[in-house]
Design a protein around this motif. Sequence first.
Motif, mmCIF file in Angstrom:
data_model
loop_
_atom_site.group_PDB
_atom_site.id
_atom_site.type_symbol
_atom_site.label_atom_id
_atom_site.label_comp_id
_atom_site.label_asym_id
_atom_site.label_seq_id
_atom_site.Cartn_x
_atom_site.Cartn_y
_atom_site.Cartn_z
ATOM 1 N N ALA A 92 -0.009 6.402 7.674
ATOM 2 C CA ALA A 92 0.206 5.844 7.107
ATOM 3 C C ALA A 92 -1.151 5.560 6.628
ATOM 4 O O ALA A 92 -1.673 4.380 7.006
ATOM 5 C CB ALA A 92 0.496 4.852 5.750
ATOM 6 N N PHE A 93 -2.102 5.781 5.641
ATOM 7 C CA PHE A 93 -3.601 4.920 5.157
ATOM 8 C C PHE A 93 -2.652 4.233 3.599
ATOM 9 O O PHE A 93 -2.610 4.271 2.390
ATOM 10 C CB PHE A 93 -4.268 6.173 4.449
ATOM 11 C CG PHE A 93 -5.947 5.145 4.385
ATOM 12 C CD1 PHE A 93 -6.240 4.095 4.022
ATOM 13 C CD2 PHE A 93 -7.159 5.878 4.549
ATOM 14 C CE1 PHE A 93 -7.209 3.696 4.577
ATOM 15 C CE2 PHE A 93 -8.248 5.223 4.274
ATOM 16 C CZ PHE A 93 -8.790 4.196 4.911
ATOM 17 N N SER A 94 -2.156 2.922 4.289
ATOM 18 C CA SER A 94 -1.459 1.953 3.083
ATOM 19 C C SER A 94 -2.453 1.940 1.605
ATOM 20 O O SER A 94 -1.845 1.591 1.056
ATOM 21 C CB SER A 94 -1.104 0.764 4.169
ATOM 22 O OG SER A 94 -2.118 -0.159 4.052
ATOM 23 N N GLN A 95 -3.436 1.840 2.161
ATOM 24 C CA GLN A 95 -4.291 1.111 0.944
ATOM 25 C C GLN A 95 -4.288 2.291 -0.616
ATOM 26 O O GLN A 95 -5.291 1.934 -1.316
ATOM 27 C CB GLN A 95 -5.792 0.999 1.526
ATOM 28 C CG GLN A 95 -6.615 1.542 2.100
ATOM 29 C CD GLN A 95 -8.006 0.751 2.473
ATOM 30 O OE1 GLN A 95 -8.072 0.021 3.265
ATOM 31 N NE2 GLN A 95 -9.046 0.964 2.095
ATOM 32 N N ASP A 96 -4.050 3.481 0.608
ATOM 33 C CA ASP A 96 -4.362 4.579 -0.815
ATOM 34 C C ASP A 96 -3.385 4.974 -1.310
ATOM 35 O O ASP A 96 -2.166 5.809 -0.941
ATOM 36 C CB ASP A 96 -4.659 5.863 0.156
ATOM 37 C CG ASP A 96 -6.320 5.535 0.605
ATOM 38 O OD1 ASP A 96 -6.438 5.002 0.861
ATOM 39 O OD2 ASP A 96 -6.187 6.528 0.905
ATOM 40 N N GLY A 97 -2.969 3.487 -2.564
ATOM 41 C CA GLY A 97 -2.024 3.581 -3.169
ATOM 42 C C GLY A 97 -0.453 2.595 -2.548
ATOM 43 O O GLY A 97 -1.275 1.770 -2.190
ATOM 44 N N PRO A 98 0.476 3.304 -2.213
ATOM 45 C CA PRO A 98 0.734 4.043 -2.464
ATOM 46 C C PRO A 98 1.916 3.994 -3.964
ATOM 47 O O PRO A 98 0.890 3.683 -4.422
ATOM 48 C CB PRO A 98 2.608 4.395 -1.844
ATOM 49 C CG PRO A 98 2.782 2.737 -1.584
ATOM 50 C CD PRO A 98 1.431 2.582 -1.679
ATOM 51 N N SER A 99 2.297 5.486 -4.534
ATOM 52 C CA SER A 99 1.975 5.549 -6.010
ATOM 53 C C SER A 99 4.151 5.439 -5.598
ATOM 54 O O SER A 99 3.973 6.383 -4.779
ATOM 55 C CB SER A 99 1.774 6.458 -6.390
ATOM 56 O OG SER A 99 1.790 7.647 -5.955
ATOM 57 N N TYR A 100 4.762 5.611 -7.047
ATOM 58 C CA TYR A 100 5.611 5.718 -7.366
ATOM 59 C C TYR A 100 6.607 6.331 -8.139
ATOM 60 O O TYR A 100 6.034 6.286 -9.686
ATOM 61 C CB TYR A 100 6.326 4.297 -6.973
ATOM 62 C CG TYR A 100 6.041 2.944 -5.788
ATOM 63 C CD1 TYR A 100 6.549 3.723 -4.778
ATOM 64 C CD2 TYR A 100 5.209 2.457 -5.924
ATOM 65 C CE1 TYR A 100 6.187 2.726 -3.199
ATOM 66 C CE2 TYR A 100 5.284 1.250 -4.775
ATOM 67 C CZ TYR A 100 5.630 1.604 -3.723
ATOM 68 O OH TYR A 100 5.052 0.736 -2.365
#
Length: 520
Positions: A92-100
């Motif tokens: 994952a690219f953690s800083q790109d969101g995540p959104s929920y």
Amino acid sequence: MHKGPLVSRLAISTVLLLGLLSSNSAFADAGGKWANEIGSMGPVPKAQCGPSDRTESGLQGQTTSEERASGDSGLGYNCNLEFVGQFRGEGAFSQDGPSYFGHCVYMATENNPLQAHPGIVVIDVSDPTNPQATAYLADTPAGLSPHETNKVNEERGLLGLAQSNGPNFAVYDISGDCAHPRLASSITVPNSFGHMGGWADDGKTYYIGQRFRGDGGILAVIDVTNPYNAKWLLNWTFTGDGRPHDVNTNKDGTRLYAAQPGNFGAPPNNSSLGPDGLVILDVSDIQFRLPNTQIRIISRLFWDDQGQAEQMLPFFSHGRSYLISTDESGGQAGVGRLAAACARGASPYGYSNVIDITDETNPRVVSKIMLEVHDPKNCTKFLAEPPEVGGGPLDYSTERCAVDRPINPTMAACGSRGAGTRVYDIRDPLHPAEIAYWKGRAPRTAFLPGSGSWSPGVDRTVEKQAGLARFVKVPAGDGKGHELNLWIVGDAGGFQVLRFTDWYSQTPYGKALFAEAVAE
């Protein structure tokens, strides 16, 4: 391993609880003592970890050189949080969101050609012990490369994505089936090179923050009144302050809280030209779609001990309005790097300020959510910290935070570049206290193509968990009442579901905290 004194920690909890129980009238009085009081300005009290927790051994937030070199960090560290379930995927690219949204997660990946499934990963968390991928959003340039624009508007059930360094903006309808988003619009935004963005609360406007955030930079504004016919509204050009990194608005959409990212000594043509901090913007003209649109500055609040202000998270606590800020690089990103930051008394890494904005014309820092790794007094201790093999120096900066609810929150969870995910008690926003942390397993030399921090030949000795966390209320294991889970994303661990340990939940402090947190 650090084990703080139980008596002192519980004493703090008792004082906080008594204060909360006895002073509700004071909290409700926006003109009372909290209007003038200044709170804690140093590192927050440490969490009292459980007897079976695997705790960090150095400064609060630090993974020591010995832990990194010995392989110990490859096992991870935890305090009052434990593992429930995980979807790792291809990284994952953690800083790109995540959104929920609902029982779903939208996790961005690196868009590496080696990925079998590029784009945003849609994860169904109906079973928290076994999250499953249900779709991959790779049908738009924005879905393939959203950077930090990956944002959901819960009121309307919309997922917005803007292409990183490109002109595409896409809206997905997730209101019907969050596990299978439906593409509603995909449009071209003139001169947009997306970096970070966000929704107005009503879900009718999306603001795209840009790659270049210096003087002359733009803010692209999208009209999403009809998500199936999204339209570019305007590009606002900044000729001074107000250039946003992340985008957050007030409830009625008339104010934009711009985190203006500046680095010490940045040249005039640089995207990180200072000053660094908060600018409150009046965006009423945009919200009401008025002609001859203007964005006006309401106030400014800058600081010079950090760098790259990112988030301004609004919340309302007992009669007053606040923001939680983050700075993603701290003083070490300025001219002269870490040594110069130490010499001028700056924080080595970015931390959070709690800012009182009840009087929006006079915002004030009233407390700090700071760890020992952020304390300027400890700055020189990191000068000899070895960099990661094949990579750069460690960075313990706080990237972004989330609260368990926007009105009278009990907890905040903050993701970071190297200090893991830290959870704080913010019932008293002037005196935050750490209650838990989760530092995932360091990936070391392993490689996953979708990860934002992995690459061949690099020895990653800490896990990057720079994404947005989410508090989720779930039925308690004994079938009585509810408990809180925490959803997070890390570059190596992917999406993870955590829960607070039974040990912590049964301490007097934990019982009091969770009783408020899960109250209906």
